[in-house]
Design a protein around this motif. Sequence first.
Motif, PDB file in Angstrom:
ATOM      1  N   ILE A  96       0.888  -1.171   0.000  1.00 56.58           N
ATOM      2  CA  ILE A  96       0.000   0.000   0.000  1.00 56.58           C
ATOM      3  C   ILE A  96       0.922   1.215   0.000  1.00 56.58           C
ATOM      4  O   ILE A  96       1.773   1.364   0.889  1.00 56.58           O
ATOM      5  N   VAL A 132      -2.646   4.933  -2.656  1.00 56.13           N
ATOM      6  CA  VAL A 132      -3.643   5.820  -2.044  1.00 56.13           C
ATOM      7  C   VAL A 132      -3.178   7.273  -2.187  1.00 56.13           C
ATOM      8  O   VAL A 132      -1.989   7.548  -2.341  1.00 56.13           O
ATOM      9  N   PRO A 133      -4.140   8.214  -2.186  1.00 55.08           N
ATOM     10  CA  PRO A 133      -3.784   9.618  -2.408  1.00 55.08           C
ATOM     11  C   PRO A 133      -2.761  10.138  -1.394  1.00 55.08           C
ATOM     12  O   PRO A 133      -2.645   9.624  -0.277  1.00 55.08           O
ATOM     13  N   GLU A 136      -2.521  10.238   2.730  1.00 57.15           N
ATOM     14  CA  GLU A 136      -3.432   9.272   3.358  1.00 57.15           C
ATOM     15  C   GLU A 136      -2.661   8.042   3.826  1.00 57.15           C
ATOM     16  O   GLU A 136      -3.214   7.112   4.406  1.00 57.15           O
ATOM     17  N   ILE A 137      -1.359   8.036   3.554  1.00 56.08           N
ATOM     18  CA  ILE A 137      -0.450   7.050   4.111  1.00 56.08           C
ATOM     19  C   ILE A 137       0.927   7.710   4.049  1.00 56.08           C
ATOM     20  O   ILE A 137       1.171   8.563   3.195  1.00 56.08           O
ATOM     21  N   ASP A 138       1.818   7.322   4.958  1.00 53.96           N
ATOM     22  CA  ASP A 138       3.153   7.914   4.965  1.00 53.96           C
ATOM     23  C   ASP A 138       4.129   6.993   4.230  1.00 53.96           C
ATOM     24  O   ASP A 138       4.721   6.104   4.833  1.00 53.96           O
TER      25      ASP A 138
END
Lengths: 336, 336
Positions: A96, A132-133, A136-138
Amino acid sequence: MKIDKLLLSHGGGGEETYFLIKEYILKYFSNPILNQLEDSAILTDSFSELAFTIDGFTVKPIFFKGGNIGKLAVTGTINDLVVVGARPLYLTVGFIIEEGFLMEDFEKILKSIKEEAEKNKIFIVAGDTKIVPKKEIDGIFITTSGIGKIVYKGISCSNLKPGDVIIVSGSIGDHGACILAEREGIKFDIELQSDCESLLPLAEELFNSKIEIHAMRDPTRGGLAATLYEWAYSSQVNIIIEEALIPVKPQVKAFCEALGFEPYHLPCEGRMVLSVPEKFAEKVLEIFKNHPSGSSAQIIGKVLEKSSFPQVILKTLYGTERVLENTSGELFPRIC
Amino acid sequence: MKIDKLLLSHGGGGEETYFLIKEYILKYFSNPILNQLEDSAILTDSFSELAFTIDGFTVKPIFFKGGNIGKLAVTGTINDLVVVGARPLYLTVGFIIEEGFLMEDFEKILKSIKEEAEKNKIFIVAGDTKIVPKKEIDGIFITTSGIGKIVYKGISCSNLKPGDVIIVSGSIGDHGACILAEREGIKFDIELQSDCESLLPLAEELFNSKIEIHAMRDPTRGGLAATLYEWAYSSQVNIIIEEALIPVKPQVKAFCEALGFEPYHLPCEGRMVLSVPEKFAEKVLEIFKNHPSGSSAQIIGKVLEKSSFPQVILKTLYGTERVLENTSGELFPRIC
């Protein structure tokens, strides 16, 4: 006690994680296989005996001395299979990733995964990539799942026996100290390096040597303390370990002293802890010392009597004895 | 063509995803099992024939009409196993969760996972929970991995034969339209609802009925168009489908018209597309129509001649024929 919000400590691998699993996860998912709470599930079906495991990796920084998130994701899952007595066979990888992630970095990670999988003769047979945009995750999180074939039976965290000796395959805390130091920008004279490594070569020799192994674990999240407490609780025994015997690298010691940690709570990612009958201890050390990654292996303690209030005792450098604290809280988010 | 940065489109399930997998992922991980690029890996080992898969779920919102991220994570992995001819047996679940996530919501998700696993008689045998600091992930992501036993052999995206008919088990685009509408706060007179559902009941009857199945897929990311293009490319055939025959709910049609989408690109999460010899088509429809979830099943087209430049043709409502566009770009991040 009730959890209202998930806190970092619930993922820390120590007491709170244990509580979350026991009181919430098992409340819903309880079944005889899952309830074992070993590092991999053992599937005894008509076809064969397989081990099956899953593990998520969110380490930050993603590149560190001694490895990266890709290598860690492969060795982490291999090690979870190995410590239940399995030979790793197949791996699936789920990524992800944050939109805009550099392909150059992704390729470095893919390359490490490939190399580590090849080295351990495990096949990557399926995968999944979600993007994911931004924000919205590191960066990148990896979840790996693995299947292995059980080649050594009977290893279990509830199988420790009074009189067993406890052995570690190498120095403890290297991974935890390295990641924290790199993340916080702390420098030492001697560079810290993660011990991130597959335990398969060491384990294969143990499995082939007819040594009686009662318990085997890689002390990752929660460190040595959490592993020993899990064993003590599951086997209902007291355990004693000796500070003077536990291998800790000088730079890890310095790191711990500077920051006020104890190395027993720092995760390792390439170390094995064993509980074996005393008569096999020398043979285990002999096997370990023949490998570069086992060269600093040590007998660090032993299993005491059965107990319904199990404790892990630390004999200090001064000869005094104190209860070793179990790992709790979450000092080290995103350590693996 | 070279990728410098990972973009949302690389995770969209259409052309760019295919490029990323072909040019980068397979460059590193290529092996005969992975190279099949089916929804689950087929492991033919000495012990038995198993299917093994992994899938990440990042859907936003996490609760939606017709399901939630937990139900989706279970059915998604079950469906990936089912469409390669497997009966799902074991599931592992990896959570990565933002610090501060409400336990109440987490329990709702756990409950859905439990219910869906029980309904499908799949055992959750291992799991992992990581908590990351606030703002380093948006809420909760779930990665599930599953093992199944192959009970029906020969299903493959490269097995379409000229003369086959293409059948869908129900209306298309429901999941995609529902998620997008909920996320953007768009309301319609008739509420949109995800089709999120296990395909196991339908598939079991097909497997038991001695129907010859050439290909079977759940058209998730990339929708019907991406599935048909993957089949056309892998089998080197042209495919024609008829707009008039494709079941699309009125509210999904309205949604598509309002937003300028075509339903062929919207993901489904509980639909099956089949390619079967024409003589089995009526039998398939009979089986589907006996189930509530297959009540709107339809023959939507057929496989034409072999082709080295495979195309999917759409016969429009006006009787004209045009090339159906493959899904490309990423209109729908975090749709599943």
